[in-house]
Design an enzyme around this catalytic site. Structure first.
Site, PDB file in Angstrom:
ATOM      1  N   GLU A 158      -4.597   7.311  -3.080  1.00 39.39           N
ATOM      2  CA  GLU A 158      -3.731   8.111  -3.654  1.00 39.39           C
ATOM      3  C   GLU A 158      -2.638   8.739  -2.719  1.00 39.39           C
ATOM      4  O   GLU A 158      -2.359   9.862  -2.754  1.00 39.39           O
ATOM      5  CB  GLU A 158      -4.108   9.274  -4.438  1.00 39.39           C
ATOM      6  CG  GLU A 158      -5.309   8.691  -5.564  1.00 39.39           C
ATOM      7  CD  GLU A 158      -5.324   9.334  -7.023  1.00 39.39           C
ATOM      8  OE1 GLU A 158      -4.283  10.194  -7.393  1.00 39.39           O
ATOM      9  OE2 GLU A 158      -6.224   8.946  -7.590  1.00 39.39           O
TER      10      GLU A 158
ATOM     11  N   GLY B  38      -2.633  12.918  -9.950  1.00 39.90           N
ATOM     12  CA  GLY B  38      -3.783  12.371  -9.226  1.00 39.90           C
ATOM     13  C   GLY B  38      -3.983  13.052  -7.969  1.00 39.90           C
ATOM     14  O   GLY B  38      -5.224  13.202  -7.617  1.00 39.90           O
ATOM     15  N   ARG B  39      -3.202  13.204  -7.152  1.00 38.13           N
ATOM     16  CA  ARG B  39      -3.390  14.122  -5.999  1.00 38.13           C
ATOM     17  C   ARG B  39      -3.920  15.253  -5.999  1.00 38.13           C
ATOM     18  O   ARG B  39      -4.821  15.706  -5.157  1.00 38.13           O
ATOM     19  CB  ARG B  39      -2.018  13.811  -4.885  1.00 38.13           C
ATOM     20  CG  ARG B  39      -1.581  12.607  -4.468  1.00 38.13           C
ATOM     21  CD  ARG B  39      -0.298  12.317  -3.826  1.00 38.13           C
ATOM     22  NE  ARG B  39       0.060  11.084  -3.776  1.00 38.13           N
ATOM     23  CZ  ARG B  39       1.259  10.515  -3.357  1.00 38.13           C
ATOM     24  NH1 ARG B  39       2.152  11.225  -3.582  1.00 38.13           N
ATOM     25  NH2 ARG B  39       1.425   9.067  -3.137  1.00 38.13           N
TER      26      ARG B  39
ATOM     27  N   GLY C 155       0.949  -1.258   0.022  1.00 42.72           N
ATOM     28  CA  GLY C 155       0.027  -0.078   0.088  1.00 42.72           C
ATOM     29  C   GLY C 155       0.956   1.320   0.273  1.00 42.72           C
ATOM     30  O   GLY C 155       1.339   1.835  -1.019  1.00 42.72           O
TER      31      GLY C 155
HETATM   32  N1  CAA Z   1       8.117  12.434  -9.654  1.00 39.48           N
HETATM   33  C1  CAA Z   1       9.034  11.870 -10.367  1.00 39.48           C
HETATM   34  N2  CAA Z   1      10.071  10.803  -9.641  1.00 39.48           N
HETATM   35  C2  CAA Z   1       9.729  10.797  -8.257  1.00 39.48           C
HETATM   36  C3  CAA Z   1       8.986  11.513  -7.441  1.00 39.48           C
HETATM   37  C4  CAA Z   1       7.936  12.199  -8.173  1.00 39.48           C
HETATM   38  N3  CAA Z   1       6.907  12.974  -7.662  1.00 39.48           N
HETATM   39  N4  CAA Z   1       8.923  11.043  -6.170  1.00 39.48           N
HETATM   40  C5  CAA Z   1       9.950  10.228  -6.119  1.00 39.48           C
HETATM   41  N5  CAA Z   1      10.501  10.056  -7.304  1.00 39.48           N
HETATM   42  C6  CAA Z   1      11.490   9.530  -7.811  1.00 39.48           C
HETATM   43  C7  CAA Z   1      12.820   9.753  -6.813  1.00 39.48           C
HETATM   44  O1  CAA Z   1      13.472  10.839  -7.194  1.00 39.48           O
HETATM   45  C8  CAA Z   1      13.750   8.265  -6.634  1.00 39.48           C
HETATM   46  O2  CAA Z   1      14.409   8.332  -7.967  1.00 39.48           O
HETATM   47  P1  CAA Z   1      15.946   8.003  -7.477  1.00 39.48           P
HETATM   48  O3  CAA Z   1      15.925   6.545  -7.335  1.00 39.48           O
HETATM   49  O4  CAA Z   1      16.348   8.033  -9.256  1.00 39.48           O
HETATM   50  O5  CAA Z   1      16.564   9.261  -6.968  1.00 39.48           O
HETATM   51  C9  CAA Z   1      12.314   7.302  -6.647  1.00 39.48           C
HETATM   52  O6  CAA Z   1      11.448   7.826  -7.543  1.00 39.48           O
HETATM   53  C10 CAA Z   1      12.325   6.759  -5.397  1.00 39.48           C
HETATM   54  O7  CAA Z   1      11.657   7.706  -4.750  1.00 39.48           O
HETATM   55  P2  CAA Z   1      11.561   7.735  -3.043  1.00 39.48           P
HETATM   56  O8  CAA Z   1      13.026   7.481  -2.496  1.00 39.48           O
HETATM   57  O9  CAA Z   1      10.760   8.856  -2.835  1.00 39.48           O
HETATM   58  O10 CAA Z   1      10.849   6.330  -2.806  1.00 39.48           O
HETATM   59  P3  CAA Z   1      10.031   5.787  -1.545  1.00 39.48           P
HETATM   60  O11 CAA Z   1      10.222   4.457  -1.657  1.00 39.48           O
HETATM   61  O12 CAA Z   1      10.983   6.397  -0.216  1.00 39.48           O
HETATM   62  O13 CAA Z   1       8.554   6.575  -1.769  1.00 39.48           O
HETATM   63  C11 CAA Z   1       6.599   7.213  -0.833  1.00 39.48           C
HETATM   64  C12 CAA Z   1       7.895   6.660  -0.575  1.00 39.48           C
HETATM   65  C13 CAA Z   1       6.830   8.862  -1.419  1.00 39.48           C
HETATM   66  C14 CAA Z   1       5.911   6.957   0.508  1.00 39.48           C
HETATM   67  C15 CAA Z   1       5.932   6.589  -2.029  1.00 39.48           C
HETATM   68  O14 CAA Z   1       6.154   5.232  -1.889  1.00 39.48           O
HETATM   69  C16 CAA Z   1       4.500   6.753  -1.692  1.00 39.48           C
HETATM   70  O15 CAA Z   1       3.815   7.782  -2.428  1.00 39.48           O
HETATM   71  N6  CAA Z   1       3.514   6.023  -1.482  1.00 39.48           N
HETATM   72  C17 CAA Z   1       2.088   5.984  -1.164  1.00 39.48           C
HETATM   73  C18 CAA Z   1       1.523   5.113  -2.616  1.00 39.48           C
HETATM   74  C19 CAA Z   1       0.336   5.670  -2.902  1.00 39.48           C
HETATM   75  O16 CAA Z   1      -0.064   6.785  -3.204  1.00 39.48           O
HETATM   76  N7  CAA Z   1      -0.677   4.813  -3.400  1.00 39.48           N
HETATM   77  C20 CAA Z   1      -1.720   5.309  -4.188  1.00 39.48           C
HETATM   78  C21 CAA Z   1      -2.228   3.993  -4.972  1.00 39.48           C
HETATM   79  S1  CAA Z   1      -3.068   4.695  -6.398  1.00 39.48           S
HETATM   80  C22 CAA Z   1      -4.670   4.747  -6.033  1.00 39.48           C
HETATM   81  O17 CAA Z   1      -4.846   4.694  -4.936  1.00 39.48           O
HETATM   82  C23 CAA Z   1      -5.547   5.006  -7.415  1.00 39.48           C
HETATM   83  C24 CAA Z   1      -7.014   4.222  -7.174  1.00 39.48           C
HETATM   84  O18 CAA Z   1      -7.071   3.641  -8.283  1.00 39.48           O
HETATM   85  C25 CAA Z   1      -7.813   4.344  -6.157  1.00 39.48           C
END
Ligand code: CAA
Length: 386
Positions: A363, A242-243, A131
Site C-alpha cells: 500500500e 487502505g493506508r 509497483g
Molecule cells: N485521491 C484522489 N485523487 C488523487 C489522489 C488521492 N489521494 N492522489 C492523487 N490523485 C489524483 C491527482 O489529483 C491527479 O489527478 P489530475 O491528473 O486530475 O490532476 C492524478 O490522481 C494523478 O496523481 P499524481 O500526479 O499524484 O500521480 P503520480 O503518478 O505522481 O502518483 C504516487 C505518484 C503517489 C507515488 C502513486 O503512484 C502511488 O501512490 N504509488 C504507490 C502505489 C501503491 O501504493 N501501491 C500499492 C498497491 S495496493 C496493495 O499493496 C494491496 C494489496 O493487495 C497488498
C-alpha cells in the site's frame, strides 16, 4: 481538544478486543504454521460487521465512523496481521472504492455481499513491472461492441485466489497516460481470470497472496467503476483508506509487542530478579510505549480528518509511514526483550516480526509515503519523469 473516546467507541474497542482474544489470538500461531487462510474466521469477522465497518447500513455495512473503524482494526492487528489484511483489503480497498465511485446499481449489487462475507474482494493495481509507479499500468482494456476486453497480469494481490470480485486497473489508451486509466469490477468466475498462489513469503503465512493473469477477460460497460480517466483517482482514494487501515493495524502490532514484553519481563528472572527490574529492559519497554502512543495519535488524527470530510492524504501518509516503521522496530525490540524465547513461535513476537515487515512495502512503501508528504508540503513533485 478531547482525547476521550465516546462511550460507543469504548464499547466498540472493548468488543473488538474481546473478539480478537477469543477468536483470533487462539488460532494465529497454528494458521501461520499451516499457511492456512482461515475462511471460517472470515465468516466470523463478517458476522461481527468488520468486513464493511465503514459502509452505511443501507448497503449492509456497520456504518461506523473512521475513528471507530481504526479502533477495530488496531485490535485485529494486535491479534494477527494476516486477519487484519482481510479486513483492510475488503473494507478499505474494495468497499470504500465502490462506495465512493460506484453507481447505485453497483453499490446494491456488490456491497451487501461483501459486507456479509458471502463474497471476498481483491484490489488489482500492482503488476510485475508496476509497483510504486502505479500509473504505468501495462494491463490493457480494449473497447468492444458490448464493453471491454482486458489482458494483462497483476502481482502481490491479497485474497486474489479467494475473491469473487476483483478491482482491476487497466490502461485504455497508453497515449492518454493517467487520463486513460480505468477501474473495472471483474467477476473472477469470468473466463480468462487465472489466479495463482505466491509461495515462500517471509510472513503473513495465513494471508492469501496471488499473481493474476488476465487473458481476454470480457466485461460489460456497466462494470466500470467511475469513468475512463478516473482509474488512478479510484486507486489513490482507495489507498487513502487502505493506508489508514494498515497504519491502525500496525498500532495493534506495537501494542501487542508492548504487552507481551511487559508480561515476559515481569516473569523472566535473571541475576536473581525479574528482567523488568533492569534499566536497559525498561528502556526498551519505554521506547515501544513511545512508538505505540505516537503511532496511535497519528492514526486517530487521520481518522478524525476523514470523519470531518477534510483533506487527509498527507496525514494518512504520515500515519502509515510512522506506524509501519514503528511496528517493525517494536517487533524487533520485543524479540530483544524475549531473548532466545522470542526467536521461536512460542510467543507472538516472532510472528509479529515476520508479518509486519511487509507493511512498510505494501500500500505504498515508506519512501513513497515520504514523497507524498514532501510533495504536499513543498509543492514540488519529486516524481516527475526526467
Ligand atoms: N485521491 C484522489 N485523487 C488523487 C489522489 C488521492 N489521494 N492522489 C492523487 N490523485 C489524483 C491527482 O489529483 C491527479 O489527478 P489530475 O491528473 O486530475 O490532476 C492524478 O490522481 C494523478 O496523481 P499524481 O500526479 O499524484 O500521480 P503520480 O503518478 O505522481 O502518483 C504516487 C505518484 C503517489 C507515488 C502513486 O503512484 C502511488 O501512490 N504509488 C504507490 C502505489 C501503491 O501504493 N501501491 C500499492 C498497491 S495496493 C496493495 O499493496 C494491496 C494489496 O493487495 C497488498
Amino acid at each position: 481538544m478531547d482525547f476521550d473516546l465516546t462511550d460507543e467507541q469504548e464499547l466498540i474497542r472493548k468488543t473488538a478486543r474481546e473478539f480478537t482474544d477469543s477468536e483470533i489470538v487462539e488460532q494465529a500461531r497454528q494458521n501461520s504454521r499451516e499457511h492456512r487462510f482461515d475462511l471460517e474466521l472470515v465468516g466470523k469477522l463478517a458476522r461481527q460487521g468488520y468486513l464493511g465497518a465503514i459502509v452505511p447500513s443501507k448497503y449492509g455495512g456497520a456504518g461506523l465512523d473512521y475513528l471507530s473503524y481504526g479502533l477495530v482494526v488496531e485490535e485485529i492487528g494486535r491479534g494477527d496481521s494476516s486477519v487484519r489484511t482481510v479486513v483492510s483489503v475488503q473494507t478499505s480497498l474494495v468497499c470504500s472504492a465502490i462506495l465512493k465511485w460506484g453507481t447505485e446499481e453497483q453499490k446494491t449489487h456488490w456491497l451487501p455481499r461483501l459486507c456479509s462475507g458471502e463474497w471476498l474482494g481483491c484490489f488489482g493495481l500492482t503488476e510485475p513491472d508496476t509497483g510504486s509507479d502505479a500509473a504505468k499500468q501495462r494491463t490493457r482494456a480494449r473497447r468492444t461492441d458490448s464493453g471491454w476486453v482486458i489482458n494483462g497480469a497483476k502481482m502481490w494481490i491479497s485474497m486474489g485466489n479467494y475473491a469473487k470480485l476483483a478491482l482491476i486497473f487497466a490502461q485504455t489508451d497508453p497515449e492518454l497516460g493517467t487520463k486513460g486509466l480505468a477501474c473495472f469490477l471483474v467477476d473472477t468466475d469470468q473466463p480468462g481470470f487465472k489466479p495463482s498462489t505466491i509461495e515462500h513469503k517471509m510472513g503473513l503465512h495465513a494471508s492469501d497472496t496471488a499473481a493474476i493473469s488476465l487473458e481476454d477477460v470480457e466485461v460489460g460497460e456497466d462494470q466500470m467503476l467511475g469513468q475512463v480517466g478516473d482509474g488512478f483517482k479510484v486507486a489513490m482514494s482507495a489507498l487513502d483508506s487502505g493506508r489508514y487501515s494498515v497504519a491502525a493495524g500496525c498500532v495493534g502490532v506495537c501494542q501487542g509487542c508492548l504487552e507481551e514484553s511487559v508480561k515476559y519481563a515481569k516473569e523472566r528472572e535473571q541475576f536473581g530478579k525479574p528482567i523488568a527490574s533492569f534499566q536497559l529492559v525498561q528502556a526498551m519497554i519505554a521506547e515501544m510505549a513511545l512508538k505505540t502512543d505516537a503511532s496511535r495519535m497519528l492514526v486517530w488524527r487521520a481518522g478524525f480528518l476523514k470523519d470531518k470530510g477534510r483533506p487527509n492524504t498527507i496525514e494518512t501518509s504520515i500515519a502509515k509511514l510512522h506506524a509501519t516503521e514503528a511496528a517493525v522496530e517494536c517487533a524487533n525490540t520485543a524479540i530483544q526483550v524475549h531473548g532466545g524465547a522470542g526467536y521461536v513461535d512460542d510467543h507472538p513476537v516472532e510472528r509479529y516480526f515476520r508479518d509486519v515487515r511487509v507493511t512498510t512495502l505494501y500500500e505504498g512503501t515508506s519512501q513513497i509515503q515520504k514523497l507524498i508528504i514532501g510533495r504536499g508540503l513543498t509543492g514540488v513533485n519529486a516524481l516527475v519523469p526526467a
